[in-house]
Design an enzyme around this catalytic site. Structure first.
Site, PDB file in Angstrom:
ATOM      1  N   ALA A  68      12.034  46.136  17.102  1.00  0.00           N
ATOM      2  CA  ALA A  68      11.172  45.240  17.890  1.00  0.00           C
ATOM      3  C   ALA A  68       9.893  44.909  17.129  1.00  0.00           C
ATOM      4  CB  ALA A  68      10.817  45.900  19.207  1.00  0.00           C
ATOM      5  N   LYS A  72       9.153  38.604  18.219  1.00  0.00           N
ATOM      6  CA  LYS A  72       8.605  38.907  19.551  1.00  0.00           C
ATOM      7  C   LYS A  72       9.035  37.881  20.581  1.00  0.00           C
ATOM      8  CE  LYS A  72       4.481  41.356  17.913  1.00  0.00           C
ATOM      9  NZ  LYS A  72       4.377  42.609  18.643  1.00  0.00           N
ATOM     10  N   THR A  92       8.042  43.045  21.592  1.00  0.00           N
ATOM     11  CA  THR A  92       7.861  43.350  22.998  1.00  0.00           C
ATOM     12  C   THR A  92       7.423  42.105  23.777  1.00  0.00           C
ATOM     13  OG1 THR A  92       7.322  45.682  22.623  1.00  0.00           O
ATOM     14  CG2 THR A  92       6.487  44.721  24.627  1.00  0.00           C
ATOM     15  N   PHE A 121       0.936  43.351  21.567  1.00  0.00           N
ATOM     16  CA  PHE A 121       1.906  42.599  22.385  1.00  0.00           C
ATOM     17  C   PHE A 121       1.523  41.119  22.511  1.00  0.00           C
ATOM     18  CE2 PHE A 121       3.085  46.605  25.139  1.00  0.00           C
ATOM     19  CZ  PHE A 121       3.727  47.172  24.046  1.00  0.00           C
ATOM     20  N   ASN A 146      12.968  44.232  24.409  1.00  0.00           N
ATOM     21  CA  ASN A 146      11.955  45.281  24.449  1.00  0.00           C
ATOM     22  C   ASN A 146      10.838  44.833  25.395  1.00  0.00           C
ATOM     23  OD1 ASN A 146       9.434  46.651  23.558  1.00  0.00           O
ATOM     24  ND2 ASN A 146      10.806  47.646  22.096  1.00  0.00           N
ATOM     25  N   SER A 182       3.609  51.969  22.367  1.00  0.00           N
ATOM     26  CA  SER A 182       2.749  51.220  21.450  1.00  0.00           C
ATOM     27  C   SER A 182       1.334  51.794  21.511  1.00  0.00           C
ATOM     28  CB  SER A 182       2.700  49.739  21.835  1.00  0.00           C
ATOM     29  OG  SER A 182       1.637  49.120  21.139  1.00  0.00           O
ATOM     30  N   ASN A 184      -1.184  50.112  20.767  1.00  0.00           N
ATOM     31  CA  ASN A 184      -2.088  48.963  20.744  1.00  0.00           C
ATOM     32  C   ASN A 184      -2.391  48.341  22.100  1.00  0.00           C
ATOM     33  OD1 ASN A 184      -2.313  49.136  17.906  1.00  0.00           O
ATOM     34  ND2 ASN A 184      -0.277  48.220  17.745  1.00  0.00           N
ATOM     35  N   THR A 185      -1.899  48.943  23.168  1.00  0.00           N
ATOM     36  CA  THR A 185      -2.305  48.546  24.518  1.00  0.00           C
ATOM     37  C   THR A 185      -3.026  49.757  25.093  1.00  0.00           C
ATOM     38  OG1 THR A 185      -0.449  47.035  24.798  1.00  0.00           O
ATOM     39  CG2 THR A 185      -1.449  47.882  26.823  1.00  0.00           C
ATOM     40  N   LYS A 215      11.676  53.996  24.275  1.00  0.00           N
ATOM     41  CA  LYS A 215      11.233  54.081  22.871  1.00  0.00           C
ATOM     42  C   LYS A 215      10.014  54.980  22.834  1.00  0.00           C
ATOM     43  CE  LYS A 215      10.043  51.300  18.857  1.00  0.00           C
ATOM     44  NZ  LYS A 215      10.028  49.951  18.288  1.00  0.00           N
ATOM     45  N   THR A 243      11.500  56.324  16.227  1.00  0.00           N
ATOM     46  CA  THR A 243      10.240  56.296  16.939  1.00  0.00           C
ATOM     47  C   THR A 243       9.543  54.950  16.768  1.00  0.00           C
ATOM     48  OG1 THR A 243       8.843  56.957  15.055  1.00  0.00           O
ATOM     49  CG2 THR A 243       9.842  58.730  16.330  1.00  0.00           C
ATOM     50  N   ASN A 244       8.440  54.833  17.499  1.00  0.00           N
ATOM     51  CA  ASN A 244       7.505  53.730  17.300  1.00  0.00           C
ATOM     52  C   ASN A 244       6.577  54.064  16.114  1.00  0.00           C
ATOM     53  OD1 ASN A 244       5.878  51.391  17.838  1.00  0.00           O
ATOM     54  ND2 ASN A 244       6.452  51.548  19.994  1.00  0.00           N
ATOM     55  N   THR A 245       5.501  53.321  15.961  1.00  0.00           N
ATOM     56  CA  THR A 245       4.544  53.576  14.871  1.00  0.00           C
ATOM     57  C   THR A 245       3.684  54.809  15.193  1.00  0.00           C
ATOM     58  OG1 THR A 245       2.979  52.081  15.929  1.00  0.00           O
ATOM     59  CG2 THR A 245       4.375  51.128  14.232  1.00  0.00           C
ATOM     60  N   GLY A 292      10.419  54.137   9.018  1.00  0.00           N
ATOM     61  CA  GLY A 292      10.473  54.412   7.583  1.00  0.00           C
ATOM     62  C   GLY A 292      11.853  54.325   6.960  1.00  0.00           C
ATOM     63  N   THR A 314       9.584  47.504   8.740  1.00  0.00           N
ATOM     64  CA  THR A 314       8.760  47.439   7.535  1.00  0.00           C
ATOM     65  C   THR A 314       9.607  47.389   6.261  1.00  0.00           C
ATOM     66  OG1 THR A 314       7.118  48.669   8.779  1.00  0.00           O
ATOM     67  CG2 THR A 314       6.770  48.531   6.416  1.00  0.00           C
TER      68      THR A 314
HETATM   69  C1  FMN Z   1       3.798  44.314  12.781  1.00  0.00           C
HETATM   70  C2  FMN Z   1       4.580  45.216  13.669  1.00  0.00           C
HETATM   71  C3  FMN Z   1       4.713  44.893  15.016  1.00  0.00           C
HETATM   72  C4  FMN Z   1       5.425  45.731  15.864  1.00  0.00           C
HETATM   73  N1  FMN Z   1       5.571  45.372  17.165  1.00  0.00           N
HETATM   74  C5  FMN Z   1       6.320  46.139  17.985  1.00  0.00           C
HETATM   75  C6  FMN Z   1       6.535  45.758  19.319  1.00  0.00           C
HETATM   76  O1  FMN Z   1       6.092  44.703  19.770  1.00  0.00           O
HETATM   77  N2  FMN Z   1       7.264  46.592  20.104  1.00  0.00           N
HETATM   78  C7  FMN Z   1       7.815  47.766  19.644  1.00  0.00           C
HETATM   79  O2  FMN Z   1       8.483  48.472  20.390  1.00  0.00           O
HETATM   80  N3  FMN Z   1       7.630  48.135  18.354  1.00  0.00           N
HETATM   81  C8  FMN Z   1       6.918  47.351  17.536  1.00  0.00           C
HETATM   82  N4  FMN Z   1       6.746  47.730  16.238  1.00  0.00           N
HETATM   83  C9  FMN Z   1       7.309  49.018  15.779  1.00  0.00           C
HETATM   84  C10 FMN Z   1       8.678  48.870  15.126  1.00  0.00           C
HETATM   85  O3  FMN Z   1       9.622  48.344  16.027  1.00  0.00           O
HETATM   86  C11 FMN Z   1       9.184  50.226  14.593  1.00  0.00           C
HETATM   87  O4  FMN Z   1       9.416  51.101  15.674  1.00  0.00           O
HETATM   88  C12 FMN Z   1       8.190  50.876  13.648  1.00  0.00           C
HETATM   89  O5  FMN Z   1       7.550  49.920  12.850  1.00  0.00           O
HETATM   90  C13 FMN Z   1       8.854  51.919  12.754  1.00  0.00           C
HETATM   91  O6  FMN Z   1       9.856  51.331  11.971  1.00  0.00           O
HETATM   92  P1  FMN Z   1       9.605  50.824  10.462  1.00  0.00           P
HETATM   93  O7  FMN Z   1       8.966  51.947   9.719  1.00  0.00           O
HETATM   94  O8  FMN Z   1      10.970  50.455   9.969  1.00  0.00           O
HETATM   95  O9  FMN Z   1       8.727  49.626  10.550  1.00  0.00           O
HETATM   96  C14 FMN Z   1       6.023  46.917  15.370  1.00  0.00           C
HETATM   97  C15 FMN Z   1       5.899  47.222  14.007  1.00  0.00           C
HETATM   98  C16 FMN Z   1       5.196  46.395  13.165  1.00  0.00           C
HETATM   99  C17 FMN Z   1       5.086  46.738  11.710  1.00  0.00           C
END
Ligand code: FMN
Length: 352
Positions: A68, A72, A92, A121, A146, A182, A184-185, A215, A243-245, A292, A314
């Site tokens: 995700a 978006k 999302t 978001f 998402n 997330s 960021n909210t 998630k 996982t998420n970030t 990752g 990424t």
């Molecule tokens: C720029 C950016 C925006 C993201 N936006 C969302 C989001 O809107 N919703 C969500 O669940 N995860 C979001 N993610 C997280 C990714 O879906 C993913 O879980 C996270 O980046 C780890 O995977 P990766 O290391 O392959 O990037 C975002 C990641 C990045 C880099």
């Protein structure tokens, strides 16, 4: 040097969000042209019987999906499929459109092959995105939705907000993901508690029989994370995306003190969280790994750790358009080395 590495030199001159918009414009163009999709698919797609499987009743022609946040607003699905992903998670998406956080909110760490984002978001809102998706749906690949909460909605109304956005997508989308993770909210991650998560999935189950996922963040204490996942599954979730970030800013020298970090520096942390989750829930829930993953070795490792599917964001930015193809080609070789006839046989192989 590969063509993409040369292109990167140019793209990486651009401010990261501008580069994303340029990529999005190109992928929108491809999405509007079946000729361009065919050309792109020839270069980027790879199929093998050994990689095909069904998960939650959905057909996946290989295990690598787009995480995700990249698409978006569901504006690039045909191009993303031509890039070789076997499923795409849009969003999302929130009930109402929102602009997201002030810019700059996306940062690139090229040497570390990592990103930091505080997007918040930014999206077109449920009605607009669902209407756009309805023109494509049902699609040749599984499409995940998402779902998130609008920033302006108070915590006390969060359940209603998630219900509203879910209801707008009931007729479009093959699975749903509730994003409570997330960074960021403001305060969103506080909703990652057993009580709220139980209420959320109980509510969602009243509306849909489609697969639903939670998630989770890589930053929770492990016992809390396990409790939250347990609550989700006992109340109707089919599985977990881990996982998420991360907000562990110590992982990246020069990191900002806001937003979430993704990419190579998240690999070990994400894999560690995934491992614990798999120990607890493999066989009871479908597990999807994210965080990752940027090559076949890591994708295959998570699969053997218990992931039915993996997601990448990424890695695509730094690895380029042929990433899926290369991962899949190498994955077939890795399966053969281990004597597995099909990907299904490898899932969780390291747990037993
Ligand atoms: C720029 C950016 C925006 C993201 N936006 C969302 C989001 O809107 N919703 C969500 O669940 N995860 C979001 N993610 C997280 C990714 O879906 C993913 O879980 C996270 O980046 C780890 O995977 P990766 O290391 O392959 O990037 C975002 C990641 C990045 C880099």
């Amino acid at each position: 040097m590969s063509m993409y590495k040369n292109l990167c030199r140019l793209l990486f001159q651009l401010e990261p969000e501008t580069a994303h918009h340029q990529a999005e414009n190109f992928l929108k163009l491809v999405s509007a042209s079946s000729f361009l999709q065919e050309v792109m698919a020839k270069v980027c797609c790879y199929e093998s019987e050994a990689l095909k499987q069904q998960v939650c009743g959905l057909d996946f022609y290989h295990p690598i999906g787009l995480a995700a946040g990249f698409d978006k607003n569901a504006t690039m699905i045909p191009a993303l499929s031509a890039l070789g992903f076997s499923f795409v998670e849009i969003g999302t998406v929130t009930k109402n459109p929102q602009k997201g956080n002030p810019k700059p909110r996306l940062f690139r760490y090229a040497v570390e092959e990592s990103l930091q984002n505080a997007m918040g978001f930014n999206n077109d809102g449920a009605m607009k995105v669902a209407t756009r998706l309805a023109k494509l749906y049902p699609y040749a690949l599984p499409i995940g939705i998402n779902l998130g909460k609008n920033k302006s909605v108070p915590q006390a109304d969060a359940l209603k907000d998630y219900q509203g956005v879910l209801k707008d997508f009931l007729d479009v989308g093959d699975y749903y993901v509730f994003n409570l993770s997330s960074p960021n909210t403001p305060n969103l991650r506080e909703l990652q508690n057993s009580t709220f998560v139980g209420e959320l999935f109980s509510m969602a189950k009243e509306h849909t029989h489609k697969p639903m996922f939670i998630k989770i963040s890589p930053d929770m204490a492990m016992d809390e994370a396990l409790q939250v996942c347990e609550s989700a599954i006992s109340c109707g979730a089919s599985g977990i995306i881990a996982t998420n970030t991360t907000i562990d800013y110590s992982l990246l020298s020069g990191a900002k003190d806001f937003g979430g970090i993704s990419g190579a520096v998240l690999k070990t942390k994400s894999a560690g969280v995934f491992k614990e989750i798999a120990k607890a829930f493999f066989g009871k829930a479908v597990l999807i790994a994210a965080g990752g993953i940027d090559d076949a070795q890591e994708a295959y490792k998570r699969i053997k750790m218990g992931a039915s599917l993996v997601q990448i964001y990424t890695g695509l930015v730094f690895g380029g358009p042929t990433l899926c193809k290369h991962i899949n080609q190498e994955m077939v070789a890795l399966l053969q080395e281990d004597g597995f006839l099909n990907i299904k046989d490898a899932i969780g192989a390291d747990l037993t």
